[in-house]
Design an enzyme around this catalytic site. Structure first.
Site, PDB file in Angstrom:
ATOM      1  N   HIS B 252       0.729  -1.132   0.045  1.00 47.78           N
ATOM      2  CA  HIS B 252      -0.104   0.121   0.001  1.00 47.78           C
ATOM      3  C   HIS B 252       0.761   1.380  -0.047  1.00 47.78           C
ATOM      4  O   HIS B 252       0.566   2.115  -1.082  1.00 47.78           O
ATOM      5  CB  HIS B 252      -1.175   0.156   1.105  1.00 47.78           C
ATOM      6  N   ARG B 449     -10.401 -10.805 -13.081  1.00 45.48           N
ATOM      7  CA  ARG B 449      -9.099 -10.187 -13.967  1.00 45.48           C
ATOM      8  C   ARG B 449      -8.003 -11.682 -14.176  1.00 45.48           C
ATOM      9  O   ARG B 449      -8.493 -12.559 -13.675  1.00 45.48           O
ATOM     10  CB  ARG B 449      -8.501  -9.146 -12.967  1.00 45.48           C
TER      11      ARG B 449
HETATM   12 CU   LIG Z   1      -3.735  -0.358  -0.861  1.00 44.62          CU
END
Ligand SMILES: [Cu+2]
Lengths: 291, 524
Positions: B252, B449
């Site tokens: 992240h 995906r």
């Molecule tokens: Cu993230």
């Protein structure tokens, strides 16, 4: 000319050491990957890469030491080195953080869930009914990977090693005082003691590994306990080895009289690094050996 | 002053030809190397994207087998993230930061060279896996075990190449942070620094904090595969989900590493073409810092469907939604900067405006994904692909392109061709939306995906996406042409280049001298 360089910020000419380092790293990595894939060239390539890397380190640091001794670095350059070392140590802290994070995750989440706590209740019931993780003596998973093992008693050699590393932190600080007061022998003997304590730590740690592997059946493949134990202490041991190597270099430079009471960044960088290694060990002693 | 000239003359002896580039310690040379490297990687990763889009043009299997298709998605991501976007921003940092803060060069010039020259070797290793037994890595760039551990001969090569990329990023970041903290001209206080410098200071901090965590995660993969450890093996007391936690603790902050420098770029460009100072400078700084702080406590929003206690789902959901606040501050400030400004729309401004609008679209779809119960529907669908491509392509990549148009006249001393630049912008913008906007629809309708084939009802939108992707890919050849044309010649650019431009880099001649500021400039 030399004077010009003490006034401005020293920006070196082009250097060929980085590209030598890249080729060395490339060879080392290709060699290691081949070795892991079982290709016979792997070990040879690794040796070549490592040798070249050592040549690079000698060449690069040699250049920096020569430039430093000829007074090309002003105070601002010194501060750049300090910031560089500080952030490098921070990155090392985060590297150990990943493994400590794994340790805490396993102890507080993964093992309890495997034992049927919380949302692990069905996994435990369906796959490994009745299995209970007991940290640290039965934490090698429901399939007891690596077989039954015993743990290393924290209050034997590990406690002694804690004492040794803490003392080495004191001796390196003592050497620093000597350096700042211009007492050469004080500096040199302080460093000698630090290096000796570091080497002693490594010898004891190796003996303890042998004891663990041969007598306690505690290996790298003793499930998650063995994995965490050897990876954490092993990476720490590698850092101690690096620290001892750097301290030895600093000792040789101290004997050669490279450091002045007001200008000895290299000494301080290594001392910081040594304290960092020390603190990591405290974390290991408390969370891996003891608790 | 005479000493400074002697200093300067001393360094004009740099070698010529290829050795100049291999041994250089100059921030501009190294910046150029980074930028060209990123450009090459953009085309390699882009070619892989086109293989993906060619296969997805129709349902059924046309061109490649599924294993190779999965290699393409994996390699495309690794190359674009670590080979294109990150080096491009590092290249911009190298070129611009010393000029923006009034420094002669980077703080640690030799290490600067090494940071760059590790990269070609690392990517040579990564690309060589395409030709290995068992094929290139195909388990996705997130490298989840146990799937990734089934990679063939490529596995150790991929992991060690990631170690090398990490080493390069960490050294690059240390250098940038040390430069910003130590090389500012007297008077250039922290709160006077251009936002590009601020965003890079924070990005550098993030890089130093999380690249080692990635190194730890992939090291555990390596030892699980080759040395008998059980980190990600439940039978031995480990947990495959633990990998995801460690990976996303890196992952992240990594997405902010890919976007924060863009915020800096946009904050430089918008005031220039609005001819107004940036609205809310200090709130921009604090917003960037809060985004960086929050980035460390939101990682499990990538793992809502993986199995987590409810308290975890809630914490990560709310923490993630909080990020919308500082991000909203930024978008608001850019719009407020333009409010009542004397706007003109040169190419860099067009790309910046495209960024603001389309990055915001990607931000909003991110907010949708942050809602844990809704994410159970979106997870691993094309909606996710649409989301992160909106923040990365018309986000990061547009910001990089905007930065190149904005500073290229400064770097080369020549103006680029404005008409071609505008054509490049419109082609890129139309095609990028044609590529990625339909992905929202197929994703919400349930198309997963990382799959080479799909159900018939998704065919039309996929065909549109593929046409858009080829259009976008080939439009970038025009960009290459424009850059080459500008490097080789064109109208002379003045020192300031843009009448509304503000900052130390515009006080230097175009192109600037080899060492930016041999004597520190005066800062107001
Ligand atoms: Cu993230």
């Amino acid at each position: 000319m030399a004077q010009a360089q003490t006034q401005g910020y020293y920006v070196p000419h082009g250097s060929h050491w980085p590209i030598v380092g890249s080729v060395a790293l490339f060879t080392l990595m290709i060699g290691f990957a081949n070795l892991l894939n079982g290709a016979s060239v792997g070990a040879t390539l690794m040796a070549l890469g490592a040798a070249l890397l050592i040549v690079m380190l000698f060449g690069w640091f040699g250049t920096v030491i020569r430039e430093s001794l000829s007074g090309m670095y002003n105070e601002q350059v010194d501060r750049s080195f300090r910031w560089g070392m500080f952030w490098f140590i921070f990155s090392e802290v985060m590297f150990f953080g990943a493994f400590f994070g794994a340790l805490f995750y396993v102890r507080f989440f993964a093992l309890p869930w495997l034992s049927g706590e919380g949302h692990g209740i069905l996994t435990n019931h369906e796959l490994w009914q009745g299995w209970q993780a007991i940290w640290p003596v039965a934490a090698n998973g429901p399939e007891a990977i690596g077989g039954k093992y015993e743990i290393i008693d924290p209050w034997g050699v590990p406690a002694l090693n804690t004492l040794i590393l803490l003392s080495s932190g004191v001796t390196v600080t003592w050497a620093h005082w000597g350096l700042k007061e211009g007492k050469r022998s004080h500096l040199i003997w302080g460093l000698v003691a630090t290096v000796a304590l570091g080497v002693l730590f490594l010898i004891l740690q190796l003996k303890e590994y042998m004891h663990g592997i041969h007598e306690l059946n505690l290996t790298l493949s003793s499930g998650i306990y063995g994995s965490l134990f050897y990876m954490l202490t092993g990476f720490h041991g590698m850092h101690v080895t690096l620290g001892v190597t750097m301290l030895t270099v600093i000792l040789i430079r101290a004997i050669k009289g490279h450091f002045r009471p007001d200008n000895h960044f290299a000494f301080e960088a290594v001392a910081w690094y040594w304290h960092f290694v020390d603190v990591v060990w405290l974390g290991l002693f408390i969370f891996v050996y003891w608790l | 002053m005479s000493s400074a000239t002697a200093h300067e003359a001393h360094h004009e002896e740099h070698p010529s030809g290829i050795m100049r580039w291999i041994t250089t310690t100059n921030h501009k040379d190294i910046g150029t190397l980074y930028l060209w490297f990123a450009f090459i990687m953009l085309f390699i990763g882009g070619a892989m994207a086109l293989v993906i889009r060619a296969e997805l043009f129709q349902p059924g299997l046309q061109f490649v087998d599924p294993q190779f298709f999965n290699s393409m998605t994996t390699m495309h991501a690794l190359i674009m993230i670590f080979g294109a976007v990150m080096p491009a921003f590092t290249g911009l940092a190298n070129w611009l930061i010393p000029m923006m803060i009034g420094a002669p060069d980077m703080a640690l010039p030799r290490m600067n060279n090494w940071s760059f020259w590790i990269l070609p070797f690392a990517f040579a290793i990564l690309l060589s896996t395409l030709f290995m037994e068992g094929g290139a890595p195909a388990g996705g760039w997130t490298l989840y075990p146990p799937l990734t551990l089934q990679t063939g001969h490529a596995l150790p090569f991929m992991i060690l190449s990631i170690h090398m990329m990490g080493l390069s990023s960490i050294m690059g970041a240390i250098n940038i942070v040390a430069t910003i903290l130590n090389m500012r001209a007297p008077g250039m206080t922290l709160m006077k620094m251009p936002l590009f410098v601020w965003t890079w200071l924070i990005t550098g901090y993030l890089l130093i904090a999380v690249m080692p965590v990635l190194a730890g995660a992939v090291t555990m993969l390596l030892t699980d595969k080759f040395f008998g450890t059980s980190f990600f093996n439940a039978a031995g007391g480990g947990d495959p989900v633990m990998f995801q936690h460690i990976f996303w603790f890196f992952g992240h902050p990594e997405v902010y590493i890919l976007i924060l420098p863009s915020f800096g770029v946009i904050s430089s460009i918008v005031p220039t073409f609005a001819r107004k100072p940036l609205f809310g400078y200090s709130s921009m700084v604090y917003a960037t810092a809060s985004i960086a702080f929050l980035s460390f406590i939101v990682w499990a929003h990538h793992m809502f469907t993986v199995g987590m206690p409810l308290s975890g789902e809630l914490f990560f959901m709310f923490a993630t939604m909080l990020i919308a606040v500082p991000t909203g501050v930024k978008v608001f400030n850019w719009v407020a900067t333009m409010w009542k400004g004397a706007l003109t729309f040169e190419t860099p401004m067009l790309f910046a405006l495209g960024f603001i609008i389309m990055f915001t679209i990607g931000g909003f779809s991110g907010l949708m994904l942050a809602i844990a119960p809704a994410d159970f529907q979106y997870h691993d669908s094309y909606f996710v692909v649409a989301h992160f491509h909106y923040v990365l392509v018309p986000g990061s990549v547009f910001a990089i392109i905007a930065a190149v148009y904005y500073w290229l006249p400064k770097w080369t001393g020549h103006m680029y061709n404005e008409r071609l630049g505008k054509i490049h912008f419109w082609l890129s913008t139309i095609f990028v939306n044609l590529t990625f906007f339909p992905m929202h629809f197929v994703g919400l309708a349930g198309m997963p995906r990382r799959i080479p084939d799909y159900a018939l009802q998704f065919a039309d939108y996929n065909a549109l996406s593929s046409i858009g992707a080829f259009g976008f890919g080939f439009s970038q050849l025009l960009f290459l042409y424009i850059v080459l044309q500008t490097v080789r010649g064109g109208a002379k650019a003045g020192d300031r280049v843009w009448e509304g431009a503000d900052g130390l880099e515009w006080t230097l001649p175009s192109p600037p001298p080899y060492h930016s500021f041999t004597t520190p400039p005066a800062v107001r």
